[in-house]
Scaffold this motif. Sequence first.
Motif, mmCIF file in Angstrom:
data_model
loop_
_atom_site.group_PDB
_atom_site.id
_atom_site.type_symbol
_atom_site.label_atom_id
_atom_site.label_comp_id
_atom_site.label_asym_id
_atom_site.label_seq_id
_atom_site.Cartn_x
_atom_site.Cartn_y
_atom_site.Cartn_z
ATOM 1 N N GLU A 181 0.791 -1.334 -0.011
ATOM 2 C CA GLU A 181 -0.019 -0.090 0.093
ATOM 3 C C GLU A 181 0.859 1.320 0.032
ATOM 4 O OE1 GLU A 181 -2.585 -0.286 3.307
ATOM 5 O OE2 GLU A 181 -3.711 -2.082 2.592
ATOM 6 N N LEU A 184 2.086 1.803 -3.413
ATOM 7 C CA LEU A 184 0.927 2.365 -4.286
ATOM 8 C C LEU A 184 0.824 3.817 -4.173
ATOM 9 C CD1 LEU A 184 -1.580 -0.706 -3.909
ATOM 10 C CD2 LEU A 184 -0.214 0.102 -6.164
ATOM 11 N N LYS A 188 1.321 6.374 -6.789
ATOM 12 C CA LYS A 188 0.288 7.681 -7.186
ATOM 13 C C LYS A 188 0.830 9.054 -7.191
ATOM 14 C CE LYS A 188 -4.175 9.334 -6.007
ATOM 15 N NZ LYS A 188 -5.307 9.251 -5.122
ATOM 16 N N ASP A 194 -5.331 5.801 -9.264
ATOM 17 C CA ASP A 194 -5.503 4.764 -8.177
ATOM 18 C C ASP A 194 -5.073 3.371 -8.294
ATOM 19 O OD1 ASP A 194 -5.647 6.987 -6.010
ATOM 20 O OD2 ASP A 194 -7.570 7.136 -7.034
ATOM 21 N N PRO A 195 -3.779 2.858 -8.793
ATOM 22 C CA PRO A 195 -3.774 1.527 -9.010
ATOM 23 C C PRO A 195 -4.021 0.733 -7.944
ATOM 24 C CG PRO A 195 -1.502 3.004 -9.031
ATOM 25 C CD PRO A 195 -2.644 3.720 -8.895
ATOM 26 N N PHE A 196 -4.208 -0.516 -8.392
ATOM 27 C CA PHE A 196 -4.722 -1.390 -6.900
ATOM 28 C C PHE A 196 -4.306 -2.841 -7.435
ATOM 29 C CE2 PHE A 196 -8.550 -1.056 -9.240
ATOM 30 C CZ PHE A 196 -9.064 -2.170 -9.429
ATOM 31 N N TYR A 197 -4.089 -3.861 -6.425
ATOM 32 C CA TYR A 197 -3.945 -5.054 -6.673
ATOM 33 C C TYR A 197 -5.307 -5.950 -6.498
ATOM 34 C CZ TYR A 197 1.132 -5.135 -7.177
ATOM 35 O OH TYR A 197 2.423 -4.817 -7.487
ATOM 36 N N TYR A 206 -5.048 -1.663 -2.028
ATOM 37 C CA TYR A 206 -5.276 -0.269 -2.779
ATOM 38 C C TYR A 206 -4.490 0.683 -1.647
ATOM 39 C CZ TYR A 206 -9.159 -0.997 0.447
ATOM 40 O OH TYR A 206 -10.076 -1.197 1.482
ATOM 41 N N ASN A 207 -4.296 1.789 -2.520
ATOM 42 C CA ASN A 207 -3.582 2.813 -1.717
ATOM 43 C C ASN A 207 -4.559 3.430 -0.723
ATOM 44 O OD1 ASN A 207 -5.027 4.914 -2.986
ATOM 45 N ND2 ASN A 207 -3.794 4.850 -4.696
ATOM 46 N N LEU A 256 -2.268 -6.331 -11.232
ATOM 47 C CA LEU A 256 -2.027 -4.980 -10.832
ATOM 48 C C LEU A 256 -2.863 -4.159 -11.897
ATOM 49 C CD1 LEU A 256 -0.674 -2.622 -9.119
ATOM 50 C CD2 LEU A 256 1.103 -2.906 -11.039
ATOM 51 N N ASP A 258 -4.938 -0.580 -13.034
ATOM 52 C CA ASP A 258 -4.757 1.051 -13.116
ATOM 53 C C ASP A 258 -5.880 1.684 -13.987
ATOM 54 O OD1 ASP A 258 -4.132 3.667 -12.474
ATOM 55 O OD2 ASP A 258 -2.607 3.684 -13.955
#
Length: 568
Positions: A181, A184, A188, A194-197, A206-207, A256, A258
């Motif tokens: 996190e 991430l 960002k 806001d990319p997330f796994y 996520y961040n 991953l 985005d």
Amino acid sequence: MVILLIPITLLYIYSNKTTTDVLRSELNTSNSDQLRFFQNQVETNMELLASWPILLIHDPDILSLKDEHLELGHLNLHTMNLIKRIQTKISIQESSSNWKSKLYLYSPSLQRLVIENDVTTYKNADLLQEVKAGWQVEKLQDQSGDRFRFSWFSFTPFMSEFSPEKVNSIMKVEFDSRNIEDMLDKFKSDGRRDPFYYKPGTGLIYNHSADLLFVNKLVRRLEQKQIMGSENRTLDIEGESYSINIVYSDKMGWYLIDYIPLSEILQPIHNSNRLFYISVSALLLMGSLIAYLLYIQVQVPVRHLIGGFQRLKQGDYSARVELKGKNEFSFLSGRFNTMVEQTQELIENVLMEKIHVREARLKQLQSQINPHFFYNCLSFITSMAKLDNMGAVVAMSHNLSRYYRYTTRQERDLVALSEETEFVTHYLEIQGMRMSRLQYTVNIPPKMLKLELPPLVLQPLVENAILHGIQPLAEAGRVRITGYCSGKVMMLTVEDDGQGMNAEDRAELEGRLGRPMTEEMSCGLWNVYQRMRLRFGDQASLSFTASPLGGLQATLQWLLPPNQEDKR
């Protein structure tokens, strides 16, 4: 201008589409490359952590730990000093990484779990359930939301099937998903979204500033179509199109993801499109204004002139072109009006002469009928006098006086059909006295009796039916007069049951009506045809067909003039 702007607009649309496609392709490639770079950083950190147990498990102190045993269930001093040195090494190793991680050492010989600042016991059954190949993920929950704990086991000696009793040492490295996190968050900060796994069936990483509600909607949309490794997609969510970039990690087993709104990517292109369409609209508006001025200043005057010439071509010599302004077209319009006025005066003079000639010809044709019928009547009176049939002579003389009363009043060009029918009735009565087998019927609608037509056009048709149809055939004797009207078309038919005519003779008779009169041609029929044509124009006709009665049917047809429409 519209025709010129259409290919320009189409070319711009094609060019714009090509540019947009290239931009989106390059942007997707760039985003995917950056995601892969970030993914490599995460995987590098995880590989680094996974290498720790492999390195430490071969440390001399850890290797010697397998030779230590409990004395009466307790650790001896030597063993405790050894564990202290091992804890120091574990602490140093944990602090060597930016990620917050934790190392665990399992000693089967001592049945102890050694960590940085503590030593506890463990059970082989619990350890057997935990130890698995590769990275293991365990979902945790706290007040801030879901978290995940990643763990990696290494043991010596290596064996295909793990058995706690047969190994010398076991090490585990463990880290929390908050490390990812934090990465991430830094990722960002470079200006991305806001990319997330995401891992199906496991959860999301996520961040800290991610829009969790939107991310869940995005994941649900992605789950509608199976994710096939690394790919790019375009999805519509809440009325907005998004470019989705997906990179799959074989080592982690996570995706991953985005997302970027296309409106932000294509905003410069949209601004350029808007400027182009505004420019095209302005050109069209200016072109329309110029076209309108040309239409008012050039096309309208030309159309007025053309309209005037068309009306003049159709015979309307009252056509005039309105003069507007002082330009070349007003000069042409003035010359046109002068020309038409002069032509109209000339035509009116010629028409007056033609009218006078036509009236004289009508009088001449009408005068031909009167002596023709008069001669027939005198011949009949002579015949009846020779036969001492004084009644017929008196009746004929009486009807002849009525005939002369009718004909001497024919200073009129037109008479009512009712008067013409009454006159024909007197004629039939005269013929009935001369020919006892003669029978006649008259069936004319009352609304037709008010119509006007040239005098003495019906009597010659009846006379022709009697003299050439009934008289030569002994058993014949029927005459039927009928009137028909359909819209503006008026028809009078005279038919008999006499000998009739074949089709060739009928066609020859109709053809002779339009030619100059000869000795073989019936004066009465030719006279009727010519007067009807002069009075009602080319639409008037006299035709002959076979009669249902067995003889000949003569049909007189004409179109009702506008000035007689109110008399029906």
